[in-house]
Design a protein around this motif. Structure first.
Motif, PDB file in Angstrom:
ATOM      1  N   GLY A 147       2.058   1.795  -3.394  1.00 32.73           N
ATOM      2  CA  GLY A 147       1.056   1.951  -4.444  1.00 32.73           C
ATOM      3  C   GLY A 147       0.989   0.765  -5.375  1.00 32.73           C
TER       4      GLY A 147
ATOM      5  N   LYS B 209      -0.604  -2.960  -6.180  1.00 29.76           N
ATOM      6  CA  LYS B 209      -1.772  -3.786  -5.878  1.00 29.76           C
ATOM      7  C   LYS B 209      -1.454  -5.280  -5.930  1.00 29.76           C
ATOM      8  CE  LYS B 209      -4.688  -0.458  -5.224  1.00 29.76           C
ATOM      9  NZ  LYS B 209      -5.233  -0.249  -3.852  1.00 29.76           N
TER      10      LYS B 209
ATOM     11  N   ILE C  13      -3.175   9.296  -5.023  1.00 30.88           N
ATOM     12  CA  ILE C  13      -4.211   9.516  -4.010  1.00 30.88           C
ATOM     13  C   ILE C  13      -4.197   8.392  -2.979  1.00 30.88           C
ATOM     14  CG2 ILE C  13      -6.715   9.570  -3.636  1.00 30.88           C
ATOM     15  CD1 ILE C  13      -6.928  11.063  -6.330  1.00 30.88           C
ATOM     16  N   ALA C  14      -4.086   7.148  -3.470  1.00 36.35           N
ATOM     17  CA  ALA C  14      -4.074   5.997  -2.563  1.00 36.35           C
ATOM     18  C   ALA C  14      -2.834   6.011  -1.672  1.00 36.35           C
ATOM     19  CB  ALA C  14      -4.132   4.703  -3.370  1.00 36.35           C
ATOM     20  N   MET C  15      -1.684   6.315  -2.237  1.00 34.94           N
ATOM     21  CA  MET C  15      -0.437   6.330  -1.466  1.00 34.94           C
ATOM     22  C   MET C  15      -0.437   7.440  -0.420  1.00 34.94           C
ATOM     23  SD  MET C  15       2.350   5.527  -4.486  1.00 34.94           S
ATOM     24  CE  MET C  15       3.787   5.660  -3.432  1.00 34.94           C
TER      25      MET C  15
ATOM     26  N   SER D  17       5.129   9.009  -4.172  1.00 34.21           N
ATOM     27  CA  SER D  17       3.847   9.059  -4.887  1.00 34.21           C
ATOM     28  C   SER D  17       3.882  10.044  -6.062  1.00 34.21           C
ATOM     29  CB  SER D  17       2.721   9.446  -3.927  1.00 34.21           C
ATOM     30  OG  SER D  17       2.814  10.807  -3.546  1.00 34.21           O
TER      31      SER D  17
ATOM     32  N   GLU E  86      -4.597   8.095  -9.535  1.00 33.52           N
ATOM     33  CA  GLU E  86      -5.254   7.130  -8.635  1.00 33.52           C
ATOM     34  C   GLU E  86      -4.242   6.568  -7.633  1.00 33.52           C
ATOM     35  OE1 GLU E  86      -8.807   5.063 -11.237  1.00 33.52           O
ATOM     36  OE2 GLU E  86      -6.723   4.503 -11.666  1.00 33.52           O
ATOM     37  N   ARG E  87      -3.070   6.237  -8.153  1.00 38.90           N
ATOM     38  CA  ARG E  87      -2.045   5.670  -7.268  1.00 38.90           C
ATOM     39  C   ARG E  87      -1.561   6.711  -6.263  1.00 38.90           C
ATOM     40  NH1 ARG E  87       3.056   6.106  -8.142  1.00 38.90           N
ATOM     41  NH2 ARG E  87       2.704   6.444 -10.364  1.00 38.90           N
TER      42      ARG E  87
ATOM     43  N   LEU F  25      -3.558   1.021 -12.416  1.00 32.54           N
ATOM     44  CA  LEU F  25      -3.878   2.314 -11.830  1.00 32.54           C
ATOM     45  C   LEU F  25      -3.262   3.460 -12.617  1.00 32.54           C
ATOM     46  CD1 LEU F  25      -3.530   1.865  -7.948  1.00 32.54           C
ATOM     47  CD2 LEU F  25      -5.625   2.022  -9.279  1.00 32.54           C
TER      48      LEU F  25
ATOM     49  N   LYS G 152      -2.763   8.518   1.224  1.00 29.91           N
ATOM     50  CA  LYS G 152      -3.666   8.210   2.338  1.00 29.91           C
ATOM     51  C   LYS G 152      -3.000   7.331   3.391  1.00 29.91           C
ATOM     52  CE  LYS G 152      -8.079   8.608  -0.134  1.00 29.91           C
ATOM     53  NZ  LYS G 152      -9.264   7.877  -0.656  1.00 29.91           N
TER      54      LYS G 152
ATOM     55  N   ASP H 152       0.833  -1.212   0.000  1.00 28.08           N
ATOM     56  CA  ASP H 152       0.000   0.000   0.000  1.00 28.08           C
ATOM     57  C   ASP H 152       0.865   1.258   0.000  1.00 28.08           C
ATOM     58  OD1 ASP H 152      -2.272  -1.539   0.014  1.00 28.08           O
ATOM     59  OD2 ASP H 152      -2.636  -1.344   2.166  1.00 28.08           O
TER      60      ASP H 152
END
Length: 521
Positions: free
Chosen positions: A359, A361, A449-451, A393, A446-447, A442, A453, A356
């Protein structure tokens, strides 16, 4: 100031029959009634409105005289009886016998919105468990606890909360470095909030004394109120309880590793049965990624509680809890299976967490290799953990290796050291990483934003806390307030706080309070 008071702990568990508030051995009791010492001139420095609302208090309440008096220990709220808990523990791997709340006094339990919270003062005077201590706390350690409790919560790490930070108006004598140079410091009090403050040591003490009657009483109480999902009876109930505590502890440790937090004093008396971070003493966040770092000067020689050892210590501490619960189960195999599964589960959750952070999956041999190569690379030269993962990121999957390196190089403390073989090793890892990003579906945004978080931009670095402490000792709380506001949103960009998104300054490298700390508080 109205609170929905509950007193389940004192109503249902055995109390100390001796009422003298002097250091002593307390037997066949879960707690001793004790009143906070009256502070000479209490003053509220800071309160956390979010925590106040959690327990049923308003902003107006936090500014009231009643709030000041109750949470400084000056007054005891009607229909409440403050108490200190009796527990034991292993300290630095050695059995220490009875410990107990030596600097903590539980005020009362409240119910709000169908949730229960215990409110506790730290630094409000001595108890029967204070041993040679005075039961007080000082401003520097209290600021660190207040800020860190809330910082951890907003990082998404399981933790106790802090309702208020207050000055007592009294001076407290402390030997900061344990070198014989004691001096007076400002006394302070923190009001801590948790579902309960029950620790592994609450069970250890009864097991060690072969007081199985009270061991069963407190275990049944804990399951009844804090693990009500456990519906089985007999030994299966206690096995399920141990497994639930192990799982909650595992989640907490994974999150410590995710944000680079080092507890510093992972004794069994500092391990909560809720799997929340408890007792903020000499803690710290990794500056450079160093698995061998510990913030505790007492632990300098053996580094038992170093960053990289925290999962193993959690497992060792759970072994001590298993030993304490064994008399209720009388069967070792199910406890051993849970303990053996802990390391397997940790490895799986750790890898998922690291994926995670990166980034990524897909989880396969190639991505695991990327994770473990990275943890080796981060140690080639001093590399700031927080900055590295946050900047990572910004890499796009279309980037060249050279462009990707430019985006992360600010994380290196001495960029001139990243050359020759070290640079080649980083380029090799970045090549693997970019290839993996291109395999996955991704988009760059998108990646990112996920990272962002899971990789905080802001953490409570020790030097930051020390700057706030230095100002507070002069009566200036502006920096304390600034850091608190910033730490409420650690994953947001917050451009106005950009100066705190920086590597540890050179002056803080060896300064007391900025690199390592003692247990003195």
């Amino acid at each position: 100031m109205k609170l929905n008071i509950k007193n389940r702990f004192t109503n249902e568990l055995p109390s100390d029959i001796v009422e003298v508030n002097e250091p002593r051995q307390v037997v066949e009791a879960c707690f001793s009634y004790v009143k906070p010492q009256n502070p000479s001139n209490p003053k509220l420095i800071h309160s956390a409105l979010e925590v106040a609302n959690l327990v049923g208090l308003s902003k107006e309440d936090t500014h009231s005289e009643a709030f000041l008096n109750v949470f400084s220990g000056k007054e005891v709220l009607k229909n409440t009886e403050p108490y200190a808990m009796c527990y034991a523990g292993h300290q630095f791997g050695h059995w220490a016998g009875q410990l107990g709340d030596g600097r903590a006094i539980n005020l009362f339990e409240v119910e709000h919105n169908n949730q229960y919270y215990m409110l506790q003062l730290k630094g409000a005077g001595k108890t029967p468990y204070s041993r040679r201590g005075d039961g007080f706390a000082v401003l520097r350690s209290s600021i660190r606890e207040h800020l860190c409790s809330e910082a951890m919560f907003h990082l998404g790490v399981q933790t106790t909360r802090s309702l208020a930070l207050l000055l007592s108006g009294d001076e407290v004598l402390r030997d900061v470095l344990y070198n014989g140079n004691a001096d007076y410091e400002k006394g302070a009090i923190v009001c801590r909030v948790a579902p309960s403050f029950i620790r592994f040591g609450n069970f250890e003490i009864f097991a060690a004394r072969e007081d199985y009657k009270n061991l069963k009483i407190i275990t049944d109480f804990t399951i009844k109120y804090y693990y009500p999902e456990i519906k089985t009876e007999g030994k299966d109930k206690y096995i399920s309880f141990f497994e639930a505590v192990a799982n909650n502890t595992l989640e907490m440790i994974v999150n410590w590793q995710r944000v680079g937090f080092v507890h510093g004093v992972m004794n069994t008396d500092n391990m909560s049965i809720h799997g929340v971070t408890i007792d903020y003493g000499p803690y710290g966040w990794l500056e450079d990624y160093n698995p061998n770092w510990t913030p505790n000067t007492t632990d300098n020689e053996h580094k038992r509680y170093r960053f990289g050892n925290q999962p193993k210590i959690a497992q060792w501490n759970l072994l001590q809890l298993a030993n304490a619960l064994y008399p209720l189960i009388d069967e070792a195999k199910p406890l051993e299976e849970i303990l053996n599964d802990f390391s397997k589960k940790y490895e799986m959750k750790y890898l998922k967490m690291m994926h995670d952070k990166l980034g990524i999956k897909k989880e396969d041999e190639n991505t695991r290799n990327i994770v473990y190569l990275l943890t080796e690379n981060l140690q080639l030269t001093e590399t700031d953990m927080t900055i590295f993962f946050r900047k990572l990121s910004e890499i796009n999957k279309e980037d060249s290796v050279e462009t990707a390196f430019e985006k992360i190089k600010n994380a290196f403390y001495i960029i001139d050291e990243v050359k020759d073989l070290t640079l080649d090793t980083w380029f090799y890892w970045l090549t693997l990483y970019l290839n993996q990003l291109n395999i996955e579906n991704l988009s760059n945004m998108e990646r990112k934003i996920a990272m962002d978080k899971v990789n905080p931009k802001y953490v409570l670095r020790n030097y930051m806390a020390q700057l706030a402490i230095d100002d507070a000792n002069k009566g200036d709380y502006n920096l304390l307030n600034e850091l608190y506001e910033m730490l409420l949103h650690p994953y947001d960009e917050q451009p106005k706080y950009e100066k705190w998104f920086a590597k540890r300054p050179d002056w803080a490298r060896h300064k007391i309070g900025c690199s390592a700390l003692s247990c003195s508080s």
